[in-house]
Design a protein around this motif. Structure first.
Motif, PDB file in Angstrom:
ATOM      1  N   LYS A  54       0.834  -1.204   0.000  1.00 51.94           N
ATOM      2  CA  LYS A  54       0.000   0.000   0.000  1.00 51.94           C
ATOM      3  C   LYS A  54       0.865   1.249   0.000  1.00 51.94           C
ATOM      4  O   LYS A  54       1.997   1.233   0.469  1.00 51.94           O
ATOM      5  CB  LYS A  54      -0.913   0.027   1.227  1.00 51.94           C
ATOM      6  CG  LYS A  54      -1.922  -1.087   1.262  1.00 51.94           C
ATOM      7  CD  LYS A  54      -2.844  -0.962   2.449  1.00 51.94           C
ATOM      8  CE  LYS A  54      -3.891  -2.073   2.409  1.00 51.94           C
ATOM      9  NZ  LYS A  54      -4.892  -1.900   3.436  1.00 51.94           N
ATOM     10  N   THR A  55       0.274   2.338  -0.479  1.00 58.38           N
ATOM     11  CA  THR A  55       0.951   3.634  -0.425  1.00 58.38           C
ATOM     12  C   THR A  55       0.869   4.186   0.994  1.00 58.38           C
ATOM     13  O   THR A  55       0.071   3.710   1.811  1.00 58.38           O
ATOM     14  CB  THR A  55       0.298   4.646  -1.388  1.00 58.38           C
ATOM     15  OG1 THR A  55      -1.028   4.933  -0.916  1.00 58.38           O
ATOM     16  CG2 THR A  55       0.242   4.120  -2.826  1.00 58.38           C
ATOM     17  N   SER A  87      -4.734   6.082   6.074  1.00 62.85           N
ATOM     18  CA  SER A  87      -6.187   5.922   6.146  1.00 62.85           C
ATOM     19  C   SER A  87      -6.573   4.595   6.796  1.00 62.85           C
ATOM     20  O   SER A  87      -7.478   4.542   7.634  1.00 62.85           O
ATOM     21  CB  SER A  87      -6.773   6.011   4.737  1.00 62.85           C
ATOM     22  OG  SER A  87      -8.162   5.862   4.769  1.00 62.85           O
ATOM     23  N   ALA A  88      -5.860   3.534   6.458  1.00 62.91           N
ATOM     24  CA  ALA A  88      -6.179   2.205   6.981  1.00 62.91           C
ATOM     25  C   ALA A  88      -6.015   2.117   8.492  1.00 62.91           C
ATOM     26  O   ALA A  88      -6.728   1.355   9.151  1.00 62.91           O
ATOM     27  CB  ALA A  88      -5.306   1.149   6.303  1.00 62.91           C
ATOM     28  N   ASN A 100      -2.812  12.700   5.842  1.00 64.74           N
ATOM     29  CA  ASN A 100      -1.507  12.095   5.608  1.00 64.74           C
ATOM     30  C   ASN A 100      -0.378  12.902   6.250  1.00 64.74           C
ATOM     31  O   ASN A 100       0.571  12.337   6.789  1.00 64.74           O
ATOM     32  CB  ASN A 100      -1.264  11.936   4.108  1.00 64.74           C
ATOM     33  CG  ASN A 100       0.043  11.235   3.812  1.00 64.74           C
ATOM     34  OD1 ASN A 100       0.370  10.237   4.448  1.00 64.74           O
ATOM     35  ND2 ASN A 100       0.784  11.751   2.862  1.00 64.74           N
ATOM     36  N   SER A 101      -0.472  14.220   6.209  1.00 65.69           N
ATOM     37  CA  SER A 101       0.571  15.062   6.807  1.00 65.69           C
ATOM     38  C   SER A 101       0.641  14.854   8.316  1.00 65.69           C
ATOM     39  O   SER A 101       1.729  14.790   8.896  1.00 65.69           O
ATOM     40  CB  SER A 101       0.314  16.540   6.506  1.00 65.69           C
ATOM     41  OG  SER A 101       0.392  16.769   5.122  1.00 65.69           O
ATOM     42  N   TYR A 102      -0.513  14.750   8.945  1.00 65.56           N
ATOM     43  CA  TYR A 102      -0.554  14.516  10.392  1.00 65.56           C
ATOM     44  C   TYR A 102       0.015  13.129  10.718  1.00 65.56           C
ATOM     45  O   TYR A 102       0.785  12.970  11.661  1.00 65.56           O
ATOM     46  CB  TYR A 102      -1.972  14.670  10.915  1.00 65.56           C
ATOM     47  CG  TYR A 102      -2.079  14.478  12.410  1.00 65.56           C
ATOM     48  CD1 TYR A 102      -1.454  15.359  13.286  1.00 65.56           C
ATOM     49  CD2 TYR A 102      -2.782  13.415  12.951  1.00 65.56           C
ATOM     50  CE1 TYR A 102      -1.529  15.185  14.658  1.00 65.56           C
ATOM     51  CE2 TYR A 102      -2.864  13.226  14.317  1.00 65.56           C
ATOM     52  CZ  TYR A 102      -2.234  14.119  15.167  1.00 65.56           C
ATOM     53  OH  TYR A 102      -2.313  13.930  16.526  1.00 65.56           O
ATOM     54  N   PHE A 103      -0.358  12.138   9.928  1.00 66.40           N
ATOM     55  CA  PHE A 103       0.174  10.789  10.112  1.00 66.40           C
ATOM     56  C   PHE A 103       1.701  10.801  10.038  1.00 66.40           C
ATOM     57  O   PHE A 103       2.379  10.245  10.912  1.00 66.40           O
ATOM     58  CB  PHE A 103      -0.395   9.841   9.051  1.00 66.40           C
ATOM     59  CG  PHE A 103       0.308   8.517   8.974  1.00 66.40           C
ATOM     60  CD1 PHE A 103       0.223   7.597  10.002  1.00 66.40           C
ATOM     61  CD2 PHE A 103       1.062   8.181   7.856  1.00 66.40           C
ATOM     62  CE1 PHE A 103       0.876   6.370   9.930  1.00 66.40           C
ATOM     63  CE2 PHE A 103       1.717   6.970   7.772  1.00 66.40           C
ATOM     64  CZ  PHE A 103       1.626   6.053   8.808  1.00 66.40           C
ATOM     65  N   THR A 150      10.462   9.358   8.992  1.00 65.93           N
ATOM     66  CA  THR A 150       9.168   9.400   8.305  1.00 65.93           C
ATOM     67  C   THR A 150       8.768   7.982   7.902  1.00 65.93           C
ATOM     68  O   THR A 150       9.611   7.079   7.866  1.00 65.93           O
ATOM     69  CB  THR A 150       9.242  10.277   7.042  1.00 65.93           C
ATOM     70  OG1 THR A 150      10.118   9.648   6.103  1.00 65.93           O
ATOM     71  CG2 THR A 150       9.687  11.694   7.366  1.00 65.93           C
ATOM     72  N   PRO A 151       7.497   7.782   7.575  1.00 68.73           N
ATOM     73  CA  PRO A 151       7.079   6.454   7.114  1.00 68.73           C
ATOM     74  C   PRO A 151       7.877   5.979   5.893  1.00 68.73           C
ATOM     75  O   PRO A 151       8.260   4.807   5.823  1.00 68.73           O
ATOM     76  CB  PRO A 151       5.595   6.644   6.774  1.00 68.73           C
ATOM     77  CG  PRO A 151       5.157   7.776   7.626  1.00 68.73           C
ATOM     78  CD  PRO A 151       6.341   8.684   7.722  1.00 68.73           C
TER      79      PRO A 151
END
Length: 97
Positions: free
Chosen positions: A54-55, A61-62, A68-71, A82-83
């Protein structure tokens, strides 16, 4: 209109209604529920990052992040990278982050 302060909550002192102000819920390890939930989400995100199917947006989201920025910011604060960096480092040389 509802008010959290009742001048006569059952006594003349004018104290707040009982049960209205509750302390944060603590887990068995002494962390707040929000901290616990965030850690659970990040652990799942790390597993999904290593699976590589997955991206970053899909993973965010999952695991329950709507932004996404907060994640990415939360992930970096907790994990130190970072991820994307986590995924690259773990896949690239197998070293622990």
């Amino acid at each position: 209109m509802y008010s959290c302060y009742d001048p006569h909550p059952g006594g003349p002192s004018g104290s707040p209604k009982p049960g209205l102000f509750k302390p944060p819920v603590q887990t068995a390890h002494g962390q707040s529920f929000i901290d616990y939930l965030t850690q659970v989400r990040l652990n799942e995100a790390k597993a999904l990052l290593l699976a590589g199917e997955k991206t970053i947006d899909q993973i965010a989201s999952a695991v329950g992040f709507n932004n996404n920025s907060y994640f990415t910011a939360v992930f970096k604060k907790r994990e130190g990278v970072t991820p994307s960096e986590f995924r690259q480092r773990r896949r690239g040389d197998g070293s622990r982050v």
